[in-house]
Design a protein around this motif. Structure first.
Motif, PDB file in Angstrom:
ATOM      1  N   PHE A   1      -8.259   1.994  -2.699  1.00 13.94           N
ATOM      2  CA  PHE A   1      -7.579   1.431  -3.859  1.00 13.94           C
ATOM      3  C   PHE A   1      -8.573   0.845  -4.854  1.00 13.94           C
ATOM      4  O   PHE A   1      -9.542   0.204  -4.473  1.00 13.94           O
TER       5      PHE A   1
ATOM      6  N   ASN B   1      -4.782   4.808  -6.228  1.00 16.19           N
ATOM      7  CA  ASN B   1      -5.086   5.189  -4.852  1.00 16.19           C
ATOM      8  C   ASN B   1      -5.839   6.515  -4.891  1.00 16.19           C
ATOM      9  O   ASN B   1      -5.277   7.550  -5.237  1.00 16.19           O
TER      10      ASN B   1
ATOM     11  N   ALA C   1       0.816  -1.215   0.000  1.00  9.07           N
ATOM     12  CA  ALA C   1       0.000   0.000   0.000  1.00  9.07           C
ATOM     13  C   ALA C   1       0.849   1.263   0.000  1.00  9.07           C
ATOM     14  O   ALA C   1       0.505   2.246  -0.673  1.00  9.07           O
TER      15      ALA C   1
ATOM     16  N   ILE D   1      -1.820  -4.880  -1.038  1.00 11.13           N
ATOM     17  CA  ILE D   1      -2.921  -4.672  -1.984  1.00 11.13           C
ATOM     18  C   ILE D   1      -3.051  -5.973  -2.761  1.00 11.13           C
ATOM     19  O   ILE D   1      -2.082  -6.467  -3.346  1.00 11.13           O
TER      20      ILE D   1
ATOM     21  N   HIS E   1      -7.527  -4.465   0.518  1.00 11.21           N
ATOM     22  CA  HIS E   1      -6.395  -3.828   1.185  1.00 11.21           C
ATOM     23  C   HIS E   1      -6.295  -4.506   2.548  1.00 11.21           C
ATOM     24  O   HIS E   1      -7.084  -4.233   3.438  1.00 11.21           O
TER      25      HIS E   1
END
Length: 141
Positions: free
Chosen positions: A36, A31, A9, A133, A128
């Motif tokens: 996301f 993002n 992330a 991710i 997430h």
């Protein structure tokens, strides 16, 4: 295939995008203010890499012809910009027959570009989890 880890992330700060490949599938991870999203990373117009474009809110703009897509749905928001204003000035020092030929060539290119259909982009489910991710490419819709 299920969910696959594609990035950390902290690699994708808010307002940023990242290109990733899972097998043959190219994905743009986006993002938007800490949320996301994952979309296909090839423009639905002429295949340019979307992750090299720009992002404003949830709208990503293609770097090639400025088609715009919503990263939450993959839907085309506005078609390609095919203007070639100012191109004639670049050939102002050329003989008239060259300027005319170049003008006709670019007019033909613009007309052909207008005939190319622009498709929506596939979107993928994203998780997430902690610092990771994950994307499910089997669920591209």
């Amino acid at each position: 295939m299920g969910f696959v880890k594609v990035a950390k992330a902290d690699e994708i700060v808010p307002g940023a995008m990242k290109h990733v490949e899972i097998g043959e599938t190219e994905i743009c991870i986006v993002n938007v203010e800490g949320v996301f999203y994952a979309i296909g990373d090839r423009c639905g117009h002429e295949n340019a890499r979307m992750s090299r474009g720009s992002l404003m809110g949830t709208i990503v703009t293609c770097p090639m012809h400025a088609s715009q897509f919503d990263v939450t749905t993959g839907k085309l928001m506005s078609g390609p910009v095919l203007e070639l204003d100012g191109i004639a000035e670049k050939f102002s020092g050329c003989p008239e027959n060259v300027r005319k030929s170049v003008g006709e060539m670019f007019a033909g290119i613009v007309e052909e570009q207008r005939l190319i259909k622009t498709y929506d982009l596939p979107v993928y489910n994203v998780k997430h989890e902690g610092s990771n991710i994950l994307v499910d490419i089997s669920a591209g819709r």
